[in-house]
Write an enzyme that holds these catalytic residues in place. Structure first.
Site, PDB file in Angstrom:
ATOM      1  N   CYS A 287      -2.984  -8.282  -1.915  1.00 59.15           N
ATOM      2  CA  CYS A 287      -4.315  -8.896  -1.782  1.00 59.15           C
ATOM      3  C   CYS A 287      -5.141  -8.719  -3.053  1.00 59.15           C
ATOM      4  O   CYS A 287      -5.090  -7.695  -3.708  1.00 59.15           O
ATOM      5  CB  CYS A 287      -5.028  -8.321  -0.576  1.00 59.15           C
ATOM      6  SG  CYS A 287      -4.207  -8.735   0.976  1.00 59.15           S
TER       7      CYS A 287
ATOM      8  N   ASP B 275       0.772  -1.242   0.000  1.00 56.30           N
ATOM      9  CA  ASP B 275       0.000   0.000   0.000  1.00 56.30           C
ATOM     10  C   ASP B 275       0.805   1.294   0.000  1.00 56.30           C
ATOM     11  O   ASP B 275       0.578   2.169  -0.822  1.00 56.30           O
ATOM     12  CB  ASP B 275      -0.941   0.015   1.202  1.00 56.30           C
ATOM     13  CG  ASP B 275      -2.026  -1.038   1.108  1.00 56.30           C
ATOM     14  OD1 ASP B 275      -1.794  -2.065   0.433  1.00 56.30           O
ATOM     15  OD2 ASP B 275      -3.081  -0.863   1.714  1.00 56.30           O
TER      16      ASP B 275
ATOM     17  N   SER C  40      -9.499   1.098   4.118  1.00 60.75           N
ATOM     18  CA  SER C  40      -8.796   0.159   3.258  1.00 60.75           C
ATOM     19  C   SER C  40      -9.451   0.139   1.884  1.00 60.75           C
ATOM     20  O   SER C  40     -10.648   0.401   1.744  1.00 60.75           O
ATOM     21  CB  SER C  40      -8.854  -1.235   3.884  1.00 60.75           C
ATOM     22  OG  SER C  40      -8.496  -2.221   2.948  1.00 60.75           O
TER      23      SER C  40
END
Length: 555
Positions: A192, A120, A469
């Protein structure tokens, strides 16, 4: 070459002596020295394969006549850091990554850089560093994780596990089902598997012109990811020879392309922090107001998880980012004449890369919606703006009015949600979680997932001066600015105040008069900082508003 500053002439004998202590020979010192910024570690699933990616990059550099020099960068797994003190240390690593890479690259006078990030904050941090250092640079990420597969054949991902916790707490599933999610959601290395923040930023690295085709979508376990890394290693030598630098690529128009692709893909709301921060380092003004303008003319073409049930491997199979860009080009929504890290223009890059699956990438004539995936809302509760992933919001929650349920930290909100104290119609308010107030601006995946898992995502809104998120779905509005710690209006909301979330009209308001706001402000006492030592204290002192990307500015 840059590296001549540490290699050439009698005056550089001490420098060459130290380089020879590293094992370099004279023949290598005649060639371009390329810093390979390897973000490998053994705790982040998206980074445990970066040693292999880095080795492939180094082979490519050698093949093309350069000399690779491997150096490190840190990374944090937001999933592991979620819902505890560790999340305060996530966003703040973006600046640490940018700062340390700037220092490494400049101190050692590299001729070029290959950035090997994945997760991220690692991707935007290295993009910020690339803009600062401004020597030829190319990116190659570790690639996305494969989606998991449950016993019923349905695909799944990390966000499903967070939501399953909410289902378990609500008594909707048994422990055995929760355990199956735990075992099957994350079946491989990689970032992910949905269109979460890491994959959003890796895709936008392609869109902005700093990564080769497939950088954002080729799964981390595919051999084509290794081949891509070798190609990136070879390409950096071409960029050095042609002297094509990040600031030649990351122009105002390139950021407009990135925003447009962002809207079409339905990327994470965190891009609204990272793109302005990267643009700032590139000398480009990019404020939140432009987001609604771009969204208003950009159709949303993809519904990857959490907005839908498709994943990064599906997007890759359908043609990837370039196929999406080709759809956008049909309506002249992109600047096509911009130079990129391939040495070619955007138009040359995307030529021939067609959309092969109209269920994964909608044709531009038949989009999921006529507007983009992200919206910025303003109003008396967020004068400087707030951000929502509107493509992941149920239609019935695009406009919602309900009573405020106010919490001064994430932990208190989680307890209330798990205790069944949040009911249909509520607007959960979580404050003092902004860049300064957190400090560190935590992600709120746990509360949003628990709400979704309990089946309340179509009945309850959540607003915060923290962030979300990329795996978050529902009417979740983050980045409320000014934040509570700075005396923003969210600091003065009281239990039961009626809040209206109007995503359709880009409004976020609380039913309080200006006079009442002023009265409440008179008696307001700022909260004591939750962290009083270490890096977060220095971060909080310099952090700017989320509306400007939460960048650091010296006072």
């Amino acid at each position: 070459m840059n590296s001549d500053n540490i290699k050439l002439g009698p005056q550089r004998a001490p420098h060459r002596s130290l380089l020879k202590a590293d094992g370099f020979i004279d023949e290598e010192l005649k060639r371009p020295l390329i810093g390979v910024v390897n973000s490998f570690n053994e705790i982040v699933p998206g980074h445990i394969n970066l040693d292999k990616i880095t080795e492939a990059v180094k082979k490519g550099i050698y093949l093309a006549g350069g000399v690779p020099v491997e150096v490190p960068a840190i990374a944090v797994c937001d999933g592991i850091a979620m819902n505890h003190t560790g999340m305060k240390y996530s966003l703040v690593t973006r600046e640490l990554i940018a700062d340390s890479t700037e220092c490494l690259a400049t101190a050692h006078q590299f001729d070029g850089l290959v950035m090997v990030p994945n997760c991220d904050k690692n991707v935007p941090g290295l993009l910020m560093a690339a803009a600062r250092v401004n020597i030829p640079t190319i990116f190659v990420s570790g690639g996305p994780m494969l989606a998991g597969k449950m016993s019923d054949g349905c695909k799944t991902s990390l966000s499903s596990v967070f939501e399953a916790v909410g289902q378990f707490n609500a008594g909707k599933i048994a422990l055995e089902k929760l355990t199956e999610y735990e075992e099957k959601a994350c079946p491989s290395c990689g970032s992910c598997s949905g269109m979460f923040t890491a994959n959003s930023m890796n895709c936008l690295t392609e869109a902005i012109g700093m990564g080769l085709r497939g950088n954002g979508t080729i799964p981390g376990v595919y051999s084509s990811r290794i081949r891509l890394a070798k190609m990136a290693g070879m390409q950096i030598i071409d960029l050095v020879k042609k002297d094509i630098r990040p600031l030649d690529i990351m122009t105002k128009e390139a950021f407009e392309n990135a925003l447009t692709v962002d809207m079409a893909l339905g990327c994470s709301t965190n891009t609204m922090l990272h793109l302005p921060a990267i643009a700032y380092e590139a000398g480009v003004a990019l404020d939140l107001d432009i987001a609604n303008e771009v969204s208003g003319k950009t159709p949303n073409l993809c519904h990857l998880a959490p907005a839908g049930n498709t994943y990064m491997e599906d997007l890759d199979d359908a043609g990837g980012v370039y196929a999406v860009m080709n759809e956008l080009a049909k309506k002249d929504l992109l600047h096509l004449d911009l130079i990129t890290c391939t040495g070619k223009t955007v138009k040359e890059n995307i030529s021939g890369h067609v959309n092969t699956n109209h269920d994964i990438i909608r044709p531009i004539e038949n989009p999921y919606s006529e507007i983009g995936g992200i919206a910025v809302l303003k109003g008396n509760l967020a004068p400087d703006g707030s951000v929502v992933k509107q493509s992941a919001v149920a239609p019935e929650m695009m406009q919602h009015t309900g009573p405020a349920r106010v919490f001064d930290c994430e932990e208190d909100a989680i307890d209330a949600i798990r205790d069944g104290k949040i009911v249909k119609g509520d607007v959960v308010v979580i404050r003092y979680e902004g860049p300064k107030g957190g400090p560190g601006m935590r992600e709120m995946l746990s509360p949003t997932s628990e709400i979704a898992g309990m089946g309340l995502d179509k009945d309850v809104a959540l607003i915060t001066d923290g962030r979300f998120s990329g795996a978050t779905r529902g009417a979740s509005l983050g980045h409320i600015s000014p934040e509570a710690a700075l005396g923003g209006p969210i600091a003065f909301v009281q239990e039961g105040d009626m809040i209206t979330v109007d995503i359709t009209n880009h409004r976020l308001d609380v039913d309080i008069t200006e006079e009442e706001f002023a009265k409440r402000k008179e008696n307001w006492v700022p909260k004591e900082p939750k962290i009083k030592k270490g890096y977060l204290v220095r971060y909080a002192a310099q952090a700017t508003s989320a509306a400007t990307g939460a960048i650091l500015k010296a006072k």
